[in-house]
Design a protein around this motif. Structure first.
Motif, PDB file in Angstrom:
ATOM      1  N   ILE A 121      -3.828 -14.868  -1.673  1.00  0.00           N
ATOM      2  CA  ILE A 121      -4.446 -14.651  -0.363  1.00  0.00           C
ATOM      3  C   ILE A 121      -3.365 -14.243   0.627  1.00  0.00           C
ATOM      4  CG2 ILE A 121      -5.648 -15.757   1.570  1.00  0.00           C
ATOM      5  CD1 ILE A 121      -7.031 -17.553  -0.451  1.00  0.00           C
ATOM      6  N   LYS A 135      -4.443  -2.934   5.713  1.00  0.00           N
ATOM      7  CA  LYS A 135      -5.124  -3.421   4.507  1.00  0.00           C
ATOM      8  C   LYS A 135      -5.100  -2.363   3.405  1.00  0.00           C
ATOM      9  CE  LYS A 135      -8.076  -6.656   7.020  1.00  0.00           C
ATOM     10  NZ  LYS A 135      -9.450  -6.974   7.501  1.00  0.00           N
ATOM     11  N   GLY A 136      -5.225  -1.090   3.804  1.00  0.00           N
ATOM     12  CA  GLY A 136      -5.131  -0.021   2.814  1.00  0.00           C
ATOM     13  C   GLY A 136      -3.782  -0.028   2.123  1.00  0.00           C
ATOM     14  N   VAL A 137      -2.729  -0.229   2.888  1.00  0.00           N
ATOM     15  CA  VAL A 137      -1.386  -0.275   2.310  1.00  0.00           C
ATOM     16  C   VAL A 137      -1.262  -1.452   1.342  1.00  0.00           C
ATOM     17  CG1 VAL A 137       1.059  -0.633   2.841  1.00  0.00           C
ATOM     18  CG2 VAL A 137      -0.320   0.901   4.276  1.00  0.00           C
ATOM     19  N   TYR A 146      -3.721  -3.075  -0.309  1.00  0.00           N
ATOM     20  CA  TYR A 146      -4.538  -2.853  -1.510  1.00  0.00           C
ATOM     21  C   TYR A 146      -3.952  -1.763  -2.407  1.00  0.00           C
ATOM     22  CZ  TYR A 146      -8.530  -5.761  -0.079  1.00  0.00           C
ATOM     23  OH  TYR A 146      -9.356  -6.808   0.257  1.00  0.00           O
ATOM     24  N   SER A 147      -3.233  -0.810  -1.807  1.00  0.00           N
ATOM     25  CA  SER A 147      -2.626   0.241  -2.632  1.00  0.00           C
ATOM     26  C   SER A 147      -1.534  -0.340  -3.518  1.00  0.00           C
ATOM     27  CB  SER A 147      -2.033   1.339  -1.746  1.00  0.00           C
ATOM     28  OG  SER A 147      -3.063   2.032  -1.080  1.00  0.00           O
ATOM     29  N   ILE A 148      -0.904  -1.390  -3.057  1.00  0.00           N
ATOM     30  CA  ILE A 148       0.155  -2.036  -3.840  1.00  0.00           C
ATOM     31  C   ILE A 148      -0.430  -3.096  -4.761  1.00  0.00           C
ATOM     32  CG2 ILE A 148       2.174  -3.557  -3.647  1.00  0.00           C
ATOM     33  CD1 ILE A 148       2.715  -1.983  -0.949  1.00  0.00           C
ATOM     34  N   PRO A 206      -4.240  -4.381  -5.664  1.00  0.00           N
ATOM     35  CA  PRO A 206      -5.693  -4.389  -5.449  1.00  0.00           C
ATOM     36  C   PRO A 206      -6.301  -5.764  -5.669  1.00  0.00           C
ATOM     37  CG  PRO A 206      -5.132  -3.151  -7.440  1.00  0.00           C
ATOM     38  CD  PRO A 206      -3.837  -3.611  -6.844  1.00  0.00           C
ATOM     39  N   VAL A 226      -6.096  -8.906  -4.458  1.00  0.00           N
ATOM     40  CA  VAL A 226      -5.677  -9.831  -3.434  1.00  0.00           C
ATOM     41  C   VAL A 226      -6.855 -10.035  -2.483  1.00  0.00           C
ATOM     42  CG1 VAL A 226      -4.808  -8.064  -1.831  1.00  0.00           C
ATOM     43  CG2 VAL A 226      -3.688 -10.276  -1.919  1.00  0.00           C
ATOM     44  N   LEU A 286       7.281   1.501   3.130  1.00  0.00           N
ATOM     45  CA  LEU A 286       6.819   2.886   3.063  1.00  0.00           C
ATOM     46  C   LEU A 286       7.980   3.788   3.474  1.00  0.00           C
ATOM     47  CD1 LEU A 286       3.175   3.117   4.393  1.00  0.00           C
ATOM     48  CD2 LEU A 286       4.031   2.314   2.202  1.00  0.00           C
ATOM     49  N   ARG A 292       2.351  -1.371   9.428  1.00  0.00           N
ATOM     50  CA  ARG A 292       1.945  -0.512   8.314  1.00  0.00           C
ATOM     51  C   ARG A 292       3.104  -0.203   7.369  1.00  0.00           C
ATOM     52  NH1 ARG A 292       0.854   5.454  10.188  1.00  0.00           N
ATOM     53  NH2 ARG A 292       3.121   5.387  10.147  1.00  0.00           N
ATOM     54  N   TRP A 313       3.828  -6.451  -2.028  1.00  0.00           N
ATOM     55  CA  TRP A 313       4.707  -6.722  -3.179  1.00  0.00           C
ATOM     56  C   TRP A 313       4.908  -8.218  -3.401  1.00  0.00           C
ATOM     57  CZ3 TRP A 313       5.026  -3.116  -6.540  1.00  0.00           C
ATOM     58  CH2 TRP A 313       4.976  -1.775  -6.147  1.00  0.00           C
ATOM     59  N   LYS A 322       2.342  -9.715  -5.396  1.00  0.00           N
ATOM     60  CA  LYS A 322       2.433  -9.373  -6.833  1.00  0.00           C
ATOM     61  C   LYS A 322       3.525 -10.178  -7.503  1.00  0.00           C
ATOM     62  CE  LYS A 322       1.892  -5.119  -8.343  1.00  0.00           C
ATOM     63  NZ  LYS A 322       0.534  -4.761  -8.777  1.00  0.00           N
TER      64      LYS A 322
END
Lengths: 285, 285, 285
Positions: B12, B30-32, B34-36, B38, B40, B128, B138, B147, B150
């Protein structure tokens, strides 16, 4: 964005609407989506688009979509023509899918993405039944993105069209060698003023030895370009290249929009090579 | 909180920002993420921290973090120094991880948690590319928590530091035997006034036979202590021990803050043993 | 809603509160839920219910719940009686579960669903410990829905009761053959005025050859019935059957509520068969 592996990931649906959050509208749309596909992540981009404001929604989409994983489905419901014959659209670029009413709200996607295929959604067996005339976010758009997220092929929803509505985003105008005119695209939450001017429109300003310059907005002059918001002195107005690569007018810890009394649509002029503070010269804008 | 089993749970990430929700900022972060990663769950605590208000963000974090499962990652982006050399931090307590700019916003965590290890995030291969000067939520913070979720080890992000910025939260002051002074920490949505006074600061008040008392705030006196909001008579002001164990000033179904014209930072005095309604005595505050 | 298969799906918990989003309240409740059951999707319906407004919350629930998958758990925390002896309830209909304080906020569910079983939640080993007197959304309601979403049987939470609080939603009144009176239930974000009049209350209006009619609201007359918002001329007021099957008063791209200066609770009259613009006749409302 980077991808770790090629396993199928949970699909993501993003939402942009002008519904705000005091009513049940957004929650109900999510209920419809989860009823069709419980295995999806739904991400709110914003529900505070100004009511019926197609450009504002298009801009929020353009700023956010490319930061999502490929195969993300982006739903935009800003829909002043709800209940009429305006068409529901499904657009697909190389990496993303977009669902929205045919009112121009995907225009910035058409501009930025190559080879966008646009379809008129006609397969009404994917809609709720009956379809209301006032809340098609619930009855048409939510179920369509729900089914789309379950890997229903795009051609199942309808045929490609080419006569969809598309507006052209306002472009900076080179008035003469030393004057370029732009326009305010957005005022953000902090009161920063986003213009449509990009560094590539003003290459001299970002060259190694930039000339003096004046930015004219609502009859005031800005002559500083900073690298970070916090570099500004209190109440000083300055320009910065913002996170969307647009030139922004800002003030440190304050609202430039309030200080300048400026809103979306206001003109911005940049004069290169003349900061001799010639207050006697006529206003070029 | 209880844990059912020891299987790895879905990580979380909680978010606290001053971005509000009318722009694309939160959705883009959030897009960033989830891109790393998904896999979560992202939970908004609040995005309505007052702009640049580090204490307000610290308080929202302090009230919420311990109700999340262990290993939750808490991201706070209230960042007036964005684009300068202020450092991005990764802090770890026994059960939680925190990511934030080095501006004091984690101070209440340092105060409440033992053995907090703080690192300066320097591993820019997790950011990024490029990193903008205006939206590091961002470009730096979102990818770092992505990360981190993960299971990238904390030492991969940077080395421990000890010179991070830390403010001391305002403490009640015992002025004399019968007077203790505190301060307003927050006005909540309902207009309840949260002070920094806790029951342990006023043990007499919570003893079996409490003495008479007066709470003085903005030149008004409150002499009742209730157990529930709804025990107050209409428009009566009273004190209560709130859900964060702070003494609150409230009124039943109304805004005490409006009634008293009080905001964060206002002084609060508690006088023990003297409710003889001595309006002739001088105001002690 | 359709269901694809019978596999156990991830449980969904929906939230309706009057907490708004500037405080940590909603996020903290989600932390409590995820601490008990990390494998759940939490959907915000709205947190902008007017403070302490039980009908407003009941209405948001009634408009949204049936669009969620069966077995969804709907939590409503609008709770002016928090900290008193008002009971926490668990209600179950055929397809849904509801958790809320016993203050009438589930009344529209009792009205619309058959065979609703209502229980008084007494099993305090499912609560946080201690339970505060001011934030039982966190201490009682969130943990209860967390455990409920883990398939704890409803009878484990407490015994059925029948003396729960229930209000009757305002019903239209047939005053005489040609006059029916209703009331405004809600003004939505766009300023559309939702009344409690449904097509079945006014069958003549929806017959093949409808008679002339007048809708009287705040001393103004509306004589048009449109099929879509955008069919209205600028600033024209008209009626429409909205997405909840209630008669709404609207104006195209504007706020009918502002134009008419009308709020929840206002009277609405419909006169059938008399649009002879008889301004000389006395006002029937």
């Amino acid at each position: 964005m980077e991808q770790e592996n090629k396993l199928p990931r949970k699909p993501i649906i993003t939402l942009i609407t002008d519904f705000d959050t005091q009513d049940h509208f957004v929650g109900t749309m999510k209920g419809v989506i989860y009823s069709i596909n419980p295995d999806v992540d739904i991400v709110d981009i914003t529900h505070k688009v100004a009511s019926y404001d197609i450009f504002d929604a298009a801009f929020a989409l353009a700023q956010s979509y490319r930061f999502f994983p490929s195969d993300t489905i982006h739903l935009v419901v800003v829909d002043p023509g709800v209940g009429t014959t305006r068409r529901p659209l499904l657009a697909r670029s190389l990496a993303h899918k977009f669902v929205a009413p045919d009112n121009g709200v995907l225009s910035l996607i058409y501009e930025r993405e190559e080879n966008v295929e646009v379809r008129h959604i006609t397969a009404d067996h994917y809609f709720l039944n009956p379809v209301s005339a006032t809340f098609q976010g619930r009855d048409i758009f939510a179920p369509v993105v729900g089914w789309l997220s379950k890997s229903v092929e795009v051609d199942k929803f309808g045929d490609p069209i080419t006569d969809f509505i598309k507006f052209t985003s306002p472009k900076p105008k080179q008035v003469n060698e030393s004057l370029i005119k732009g326009v305010v695209l957005k005022v953000d939450k902090f009161g920063n003023i986003l213009t449509n001017l990009r560094p590539e429109d003003l290459p001299q300003l970002f060259a190694e030895n930039p000339p003096p310059f004046k930015i004219i907005i609502n009859q005031q002059e800005i002559t500083r370009l900073n690298l970070a918001y916090s570099m500004g002195k209190p109440s000083e107005l300055f320009a910065i290249v913002g996170s969307s690569s647009y030139l922004e007018i800002c003030t440190n810890r304050g609202s430039a929009a309030k200080a300048l009394n400026v809103n979306r649509g206001a003109e911005v002029g940049v004069i290169l090579g003349s900061t001799e503070s010639g207050s006697g010269s006529q206003d070029p804008i």
